[in-house]
Design a protein around this motif. Structure first.
Motif, PDB file in Angstrom:
ATOM      1  N   PRO A 267      -9.353 -35.545  -5.131  1.00  0.00           N
ATOM      2  CA  PRO A 267      -9.554 -34.085  -5.906  1.00  0.00           C
ATOM      3  C   PRO A 267      -8.913 -33.051  -5.080  1.00  0.00           C
ATOM      4  N   ILE A 268      -9.048 -33.083  -3.712  1.00  0.00           N
ATOM      5  CA  ILE A 268      -8.491 -31.870  -3.004  1.00  0.00           C
ATOM      6  C   ILE A 268      -6.966 -32.173  -2.338  1.00  0.00           C
ATOM      7  N   PRO A 269      -5.948 -31.175  -2.685  1.00  0.00           N
ATOM      8  CA  PRO A 269      -4.725 -31.356  -2.024  1.00  0.00           C
ATOM      9  C   PRO A 269      -5.115 -31.696  -0.597  1.00  0.00           C
ATOM     10  N   LEU A 270      -3.970 -32.693  -0.063  1.00  0.00           N
ATOM     11  CA  LEU A 270      -4.202 -33.120   1.165  1.00  0.00           C
ATOM     12  C   LEU A 270      -3.676 -32.044   2.114  1.00  0.00           C
ATOM     13  N   GLN A 271      -2.960 -31.113   1.855  1.00  0.00           N
ATOM     14  CA  GLN A 271      -2.415 -30.115   2.799  1.00  0.00           C
ATOM     15  C   GLN A 271      -3.352 -29.114   3.206  1.00  0.00           C
ATOM     16  N   HIS A 272      -4.779 -29.122   2.378  1.00  0.00           N
ATOM     17  CA  HIS A 272      -5.614 -28.258   2.793  1.00  0.00           C
ATOM     18  C   HIS A 272      -6.550 -28.703   3.700  1.00  0.00           C
ATOM     19  N   ASN A 273      -7.226 -27.917   4.425  1.00  0.00           N
ATOM     20  CA  ASN A 273      -8.354 -28.248   5.287  1.00  0.00           C
ATOM     21  C   ASN A 273      -9.692 -28.557   4.715  1.00  0.00           C
ATOM     22  N   TYR A 274     -10.167 -29.768   4.857  1.00  0.00           N
ATOM     23  CA  TYR A 274     -11.191 -30.145   4.156  1.00  0.00           C
ATOM     24  C   TYR A 274     -12.205 -31.244   4.871  1.00  0.00           C
TER      25      TYR A 274
ATOM     26  N   TYR B 220     -12.671 -21.353  -0.355  1.00  0.00           N
ATOM     27  CA  TYR B 220     -12.878 -20.821  -1.606  1.00  0.00           C
ATOM     28  C   TYR B 220     -11.409 -20.919  -2.163  1.00  0.00           C
ATOM     29  N   GLY B 221     -11.470 -21.045  -3.413  1.00  0.00           N
ATOM     30  CA  GLY B 221     -10.209 -20.953  -4.193  1.00  0.00           C
ATOM     31  C   GLY B 221      -9.213 -22.310  -3.785  1.00  0.00           C
ATOM     32  N   VAL B 222      -9.465 -23.084  -3.073  1.00  0.00           N
ATOM     33  CA  VAL B 222      -8.661 -24.325  -2.816  1.00  0.00           C
ATOM     34  C   VAL B 222      -8.584 -25.096  -4.403  1.00  0.00           C
ATOM     35  N   PRO B 223      -7.381 -25.634  -4.742  1.00  0.00           N
ATOM     36  CA  PRO B 223      -7.494 -26.385  -5.960  1.00  0.00           C
ATOM     37  C   PRO B 223      -8.195 -27.599  -6.177  1.00  0.00           C
ATOM     38  N   VAL B 224      -8.819 -27.987  -7.185  1.00  0.00           N
ATOM     39  CA  VAL B 224      -9.507 -29.082  -7.375  1.00  0.00           C
ATOM     40  C   VAL B 224      -8.744 -29.880  -8.693  1.00  0.00           C
ATOM     41  N   LYS B 225      -8.572 -31.261  -8.536  1.00  0.00           N
ATOM     42  CA  LYS B 225      -7.411 -32.017  -9.011  1.00  0.00           C
ATOM     43  C   LYS B 225      -8.486 -33.093  -9.758  1.00  0.00           C
ATOM     44  N   SER B 226      -8.063 -33.443 -10.915  1.00  0.00           N
ATOM     45  CA  SER B 226      -8.394 -34.592 -11.725  1.00  0.00           C
ATOM     46  C   SER B 226      -8.018 -35.860 -10.696  1.00  0.00           C
ATOM     47  N   THR B 227      -9.006 -36.807 -10.567  1.00  0.00           N
ATOM     48  CA  THR B 227      -8.785 -38.073  -9.956  1.00  0.00           C
ATOM     49  C   THR B 227      -8.217 -38.909 -10.846  1.00  0.00           C
TER      50      THR B 227
ATOM     51  N   PRO C 272     -16.922 -44.521  -1.532  1.00  0.00           N
ATOM     52  CA  PRO C 272     -15.779 -45.568  -1.507  1.00  0.00           C
ATOM     53  C   PRO C 272     -14.468 -45.349  -2.146  1.00  0.00           C
ATOM     54  N   TYR C 273     -14.646 -44.568  -3.435  1.00  0.00           N
ATOM     55  CA  TYR C 273     -13.469 -44.334  -4.111  1.00  0.00           C
ATOM     56  C   TYR C 273     -12.842 -43.357  -3.736  1.00  0.00           C
ATOM     57  N   LEU C 274     -13.610 -42.201  -3.239  1.00  0.00           N
ATOM     58  CA  LEU C 274     -12.910 -41.033  -2.687  1.00  0.00           C
ATOM     59  C   LEU C 274     -11.934 -41.350  -1.238  1.00  0.00           C
ATOM     60  N   ARG C 275     -12.631 -42.202  -0.667  1.00  0.00           N
ATOM     61  CA  ARG C 275     -11.815 -42.839   0.684  1.00  0.00           C
ATOM     62  C   ARG C 275     -10.474 -43.577   0.134  1.00  0.00           C
ATOM     63  N   LYS C 276     -10.833 -44.386  -0.882  1.00  0.00           N
ATOM     64  CA  LYS C 276      -9.808 -45.328  -1.353  1.00  0.00           C
ATOM     65  C   LYS C 276      -8.531 -44.262  -1.877  1.00  0.00           C
ATOM     66  N   TRP C 277      -8.842 -43.566  -2.822  1.00  0.00           N
ATOM     67  CA  TRP C 277      -7.719 -42.395  -3.331  1.00  0.00           C
ATOM     68  C   TRP C 277      -7.191 -41.761  -2.219  1.00  0.00           C
ATOM     69  N   GLU C 278      -7.844 -41.138  -1.325  1.00  0.00           N
ATOM     70  CA  GLU C 278      -7.415 -40.360  -0.274  1.00  0.00           C
ATOM     71  C   GLU C 278      -6.253 -41.222   0.412  1.00  0.00           C
ATOM     72  N   ARG C 279      -6.563 -42.297   0.910  1.00  0.00           N
ATOM     73  CA  ARG C 279      -5.502 -43.289   1.380  1.00  0.00           C
ATOM     74  C   ARG C 279      -4.550 -43.564   0.711  1.00  0.00           C
ATOM     75  N   ALA C 280      -4.519 -43.723  -0.636  1.00  0.00           N
ATOM     76  CA  ALA C 280      -3.447 -43.845  -1.522  1.00  0.00           C
ATOM     77  C   ALA C 280      -2.483 -42.770  -1.617  1.00  0.00           C
TER      78      ALA C 280
END
Length: 322
Positions: free
Chosen positions: A177-184, A211-218, A310-318
C-alpha cells in the motif's frame, strides 16, 4: 545422434531445476481457462453474462468448506433444494427432479440433474437467475432470493463488476500500500489495546510514513465505502474478489474523482497518508501520520477482522522482487 543425447540430458535436468511456482502458475492458468470456457458456454445458452456466473462461483469458493463438485465449479446447492422436497431417494433423472420441483437442471444433455457435475451445477444456477430476468437489476433480485443476505449479494455484484472490467478471472497481481521508495515503517500491531472510544483491540497494522505519501490499493476490488469515521478519520473500504474487505484509515485525503462503486486494481492511488480521526469530521494531528490498514473476511454468514501483517510482508517482498 550421440551429440543430441547430452543436450537432451541437460534439457531434462534444466526442467527439474525450474521453480515449483512456475508449474503452479501454469496449472492455475489452465484451470482458469477451463472455468472461463464453462462460464461462457452457459452464458451463451442462458443469456446470463459470464461474469455474473464467475462471480457466484468465486464467492462460493471463498465460503464453502466442502464443495459438491471435485472438479472446477465451487457452487454447492443444498441437496433437498436440488432434488426437491419429496424426492427422498435423490433420483437424478431430470424428469424425476422436475416432478418434485427441484432446483437441479440438466446442463450437459444426459437427461440427469447431477449435483456434482460442473455443467449441471452452473446451468442450474443460471437457469434459476434467468427465470427472474437477465438485466443487472433482475440478477440482483435473483441473488437476493437465493442468498437472503445483502452483503453476499453486494459482494457477488462487486466481483462481477471487476471481472467485467478486466475481461478475465485471472487476477492474481497484488501490491504494497505504500510506494517502496518512500520512508515507512511498520510492525505487527493487530490485537493491541486501544483506549479511544472505550476498550477495544487494534484491528489492523499501522504503517508509519510522512504526510501526503501516496496510498495504493493492494488488490483488485470495488470501492465500497468512503468518508469520515470517528475512529478512522478519512477512510476508504475496498471489497476484493476473495470476500475480503480492505480498510484504509487516517487518510489525509483521497485521489481526485475516486468514488464509491469505482473498480480499482493493485497499484492504483486511492489517497494519501495523514493523521485524521479520533473526533468529529476534520479532526487531525492527535497521533503521528500513518496508514491504518485492516482486513476483514466474510464467510457468507458473518464478517470478522484478521491479522493483515503476514499479507503486508508477502506483498512487500513481491513488490521488491518486481
Amino acid at each position: 545422434m550421440k551429440k543430441l543425447i547430452p543436450i537432451m540430458i541437460y534439457a531434462v535436468f534444466f526442467l527439474f531445476l525450474l521453480p515449483p511456482f512456475i508449474y503452479a502458475e501454469e496449472d492455475e492458468q489452465k484451470v482458469d481457462q477451463e472455468k472461463m470456457a464453462l462460464y461462457k458456454k452457459t452464458a451463451a445458452i442462458t443469456q446470463i453474462p459470464w461474469y455474473y456466473l464467475a462471480a457466484i462461483d468465486q464467492f462460493e469458493e471463498n465460503t464453502q468448506k466442502e464443495t459438491a463438485s471435485d472438479d472446477l465449479i465451487a457452487i454447492t446447492i443444498d441437496q433437498n433444494r436440488w432434488f426437491g422436497i419429496g424426492n427422498s431417494i435423490h433420483n437424478t433423472s431430470i424428469a424425476w427432479v422436475s416432478l418434485f420441483s427441484g432446483f437441479g437442471q440438466d446442463g450437459n444433455g444426459d437427461n440427469l440433474a447431477d449435483p456434482t457435475n460442473d455443467e449441471d451445477i452452473l446451468y442450474s444456477m443460471a437457469h434459476y437467475i434467468e427465470k427472474e430476468g437477465t438485466s443487472h437489476r433482475d440478477i440482483k433480485i435473483a441473488l437476493w432470493n437465493y442468498y437472503k443476505r445483502d452483503l453476499s449479494v453486494q459482494t457477488i455484484m462487486n466481483i462481477a463488476k471487476v471481472y467485467k472490467q478486466f475481461g478475465t478471472i485471472s487476477l492474481n497481481k497484488t501490491d504494497f500500500p505504500i510506494p517502496l521508495q518512500h520512508n515507512y515503517s511498520y510492525k505487527n500491531t493487530w490485537g493491541d489495546a486501544r483506549g479511544f472510544g472505550g476498550r477495544r483491540i487494534h484491528e489492523g497494522t499501522d504503517i508509519f510514513a510522512n504526510y501526503g505519501v501516496p496510498v495504493k490499493s493492494t488488490t483488485y476490488g470495488v470501492v465500497e465505502l468512503k468518508g469520515w469515521n470517528r475512529y478512522g478519520g478519512w477512510r476508504i473500504g475496498i471489497r476484493d474478489i476473495y470476500n475480503r474487505y480492505h480498510y484504509y484509515a487516517h487518510l489525509n485525503g483521497y485521489k481526485d474523482g475516486l468514488k464509491v462503486g469505482d473498480v480499482v486494481e493493485p497499484g492504483d492511488i486511492i489517497g494519501s497518508v495523514g493523521s485524521t480521526g479520533y473526533g468529529p469530521p476534520g479532526t487531525a494531528g492527535k497521533f503521528p501520520p500513518h496508514l491504518h490498514y485492516g482486513m476483514y473476511k466474510d464467510n457468507g454468514y458473518s464478517e470478522w477482522s484478521f491479522d493483515p501483517y503476514p499479507y503486508l510482508r508477502k506483498w512487500e517482498r513481491a513488490a521488491r522482487n518486481r
